[in-house]
Enzyme design. Structure first.
Site, PDB file in Angstrom:
ATOM      1  CG  HIS A  65      31.491  -8.712  52.041  1.00 45.19           C
ATOM      2  ND1 HIS A  65      32.027  -8.891  50.784  1.00 45.19           N
ATOM      3  CD2 HIS A  65      32.557  -8.671  52.892  1.00 45.19           C
ATOM      4  CE1 HIS A  65      33.346  -8.963  50.859  1.00 45.19           C
ATOM      5  NE2 HIS A  65      33.696  -8.823  52.119  1.00 45.19           N
ATOM      6  CG  ASN A 138      37.399  -9.969  48.937  1.00 44.83           C
ATOM      7  OD1 ASN A 138      36.222 -10.128  49.247  1.00 44.83           O
ATOM      8  ND2 ASN A 138      38.279  -9.406  49.747  1.00 44.83           N
ATOM      9  CE1 TYR A 348      35.802 -12.156  57.649  1.00 46.15           C
ATOM     10  CE2 TYR A 348      34.090 -13.059  56.237  1.00 46.15           C
ATOM     11  CZ  TYR A 348      35.191 -12.252  56.416  1.00 46.15           C
ATOM     12  OH  TYR A 348      35.681 -11.527  55.358  1.00 46.15           O
TER      13      TYR A 348
END
EC number: 1.11.1.6
Length: 494
Positions: A65, A138, A348
């Protein structure tokens, strides 16, 4: 003196040039030299500071990303779901919450074209009264693999060859034939929606299965869906070449220009819910991230709308430093045992600490807009001014206390430790069902893309690999498998 009042910002500018420490600079065009021709003197601190700052402008790129664009706006509840969740920002219709959204491509580098066939990220940060909430998803409702153990290898396979730095078909086909559950994701990626027209005209999904909990402690599994009010639009191959050839940042420009012109993008939020007591009633595992929940038996329920009505002020501060993590939750919303979600919860935040530092949640774009208190302090780039003497808990000298208890799922677990696949496989049915809903011309475009991928002349795409992929698509849809085999001059087999 208020330590925040004079923090450097565009709202506290000097009328003349200064160093980072505030000293006036009378010449920002010439180095300090011996005579008019040099050499340059090392004592020119402004020159040294200017170069050193420039040398460190770039921070580590997101491992996925990397290419993205952000915008700000609000989320408004339109339908009451307080019977499902005690989340404060969902407490009643009419409640508005500030948000910032980041759209992105997934695999390619920060400066790559926005017309490449690639999933798109759709991440929303809600600034609520109970703290921040990140819904990180997404534009496709499913994912490639259902166990996070395979995520690093999956990204490596999709990324460029480490020897040539070229993304190559043989690596993708070689890896994913080991994971037939990826077929459903490829039914989206190789479909027309694999290249969205721009960020305004694409769906968004939470992808993973989460849990909603109400005030009574009753929990339900939930899937989140964002639907654009302007509809979904895509670029076919020729259009993508034309658009990308004229502007590799077309989607970023479209988002910025639309908001600047007052044409605010809007999405409706819907949810699907399943009672955990009923999860065994389905032919798929509701916690399998490679599966969708059929809307004919688990209908969409409207929740609210999101409007993006303000462009970001600074790309670095509000896009590059913007950080999302599925672990950032609120009372009333919780995780599930979705294997991919469980690994994302760790990965993350760990990635953001590497990229931005341990205090990344103190950056203005990531910090909560409501008061907060804990003893997490110091570390690199700490920006919080603290004047308390007590930095431990509990203490009679500090009035801070525990918050009120919030409900969490009370599922009782009892099983052996195992490393294994999800028992309910069923890899091919949903991919085939999706294919059969398309018009013939759309089916033909999908077939053509797979023929092109499997016709690659690289010797590492072996007859065996082609046969496996033909077998997979034959199990999804017999006619598709036969057509694919025919184009490849192969015999279909199941």
């Amino acid at each position: 003196m208020d330590p925040y009042k004079h923090r450097p910002s565009s709202a506290f500018n000097s009328p003349f040039w200064t160093t980072n420490s505030g000293a006036p600079v009378w010449n920002n065009n010439s180095s300090l030299t011996v005579g008019s021709r040099g050499p340059i003197l090392l004592e020119d601190y402004h020159l040294v500071e200017k170069l050193a700052q420039f040398d460190r402008e770039r921070i580590p790129e997101r491992v996925v990303h990397a290419r993205g664009a952000s915008a700000k706006g609000f989320f408004e509840v339109t339908h009451d779901i307080s019977h499902l969740t005690c989340a404060d920002f969902l407490r009643a219709p009419g409640v508005q919450t500030p948000v910032i959204v980041r759209f992105s491509t997934v695999i390619h580098e920060r400066g790559s074209p926005e017309t490449l066939r690639d999933p798109r990220g759709f991440a929303v940060k809600f600034y609520t009264r109970e703290g921040n909430y990140d819904l990180v998803g997404n534009n496709f409702p499913v994912f490639f693999v259902h166990d996070g153990m395979n995520f690093p290898d999956m990204v490596h396979a999709l990324k460029p060859n480490p020897q040539t730095h070229i993304q190559e078909n043989w690596r993708i086909l070689d890896f994913f034939y080991n994971f037939p559950e990826s077929l459903h994701m490829f039914s989206f990626l190789f479909d027309d929606v694999g290249v969205p027209q721009d960020y305004r005209h694409m769906d968004g999904f939470g992808v993973n299965t989460y849990t909603l909990i109400n005030k009574a402690g009753k929990s339900v599994y939930v899937k989140f869906h964002w639907k654009p009010t302007c509809g979904v639009k895509c670029l076919l191959e020729e259009e993508a070449i034309q658009v990308g050839g004229s502007n590799h940042s077309h989607a970023t420009k479209d988002l910025y220009d639309s908001i600047a012109a007052g044409n605010y993008p809007e999405w409706k939020l819907y949810i699907q819910t399943i009672d955990p007591a009923h999860e065994d009633r389905f032919e798929f595992d509701p916690l399998d991230v490679t599966k969708t929940w059929p809307e004919d038996i688990i209908p969409l329920q409207p929740v609210g709308r999101m409007v993006l009505n303000k462009n970001i002020d600074n790309f670095f501060a509000e896009n590059e430093q913007l950080a999302f993590c599925p672990a950032i939750m609120l009372p009333g919303i919780y995780y599930s045992d979705d294997k991919m979600l469980q690994t994302r919860v760790f990965s993350y935040a760990d990635s953001q600490r590497h990229r931005l530092g341990p205090n990344y949640l103190q950056l203005p774009v990531n910090a909560p807009k409501w008061s907060h208190h804990n003893n997490h302090h110091e570390g690199f780039m700490n920006a919080i001014h603290r004047d308390e003497e007590v930095n431990y808990f509990p203490s009679r000298h500090d009035t801070v206390r525990h918050a009120e208890r919030v409900p969490i799922p009370t599922t009782h677990l009892s099983a052996r430790r195992e490393k294994c696949n999800i028992p309910k496989q069923n890899h091919f049915k949903q991919a085939g069902e999706r294919y059969r809903t398309w018009a013939p011309d759309r089916q033909e475009r999908f077939l053509r893309r797979w023929v092109e991928a499997l016709s690659d002349t690289d010797p590492r795409i072996t007859h065996e690999i082609r046969s496996i992929w033909v077998s997979y698509w034959s199990q999804a849809d017999r006619s598709l498998g036969q057509k694919l085999a025919s184009h490849l001059n192969m015999r279909p087999s199941i």
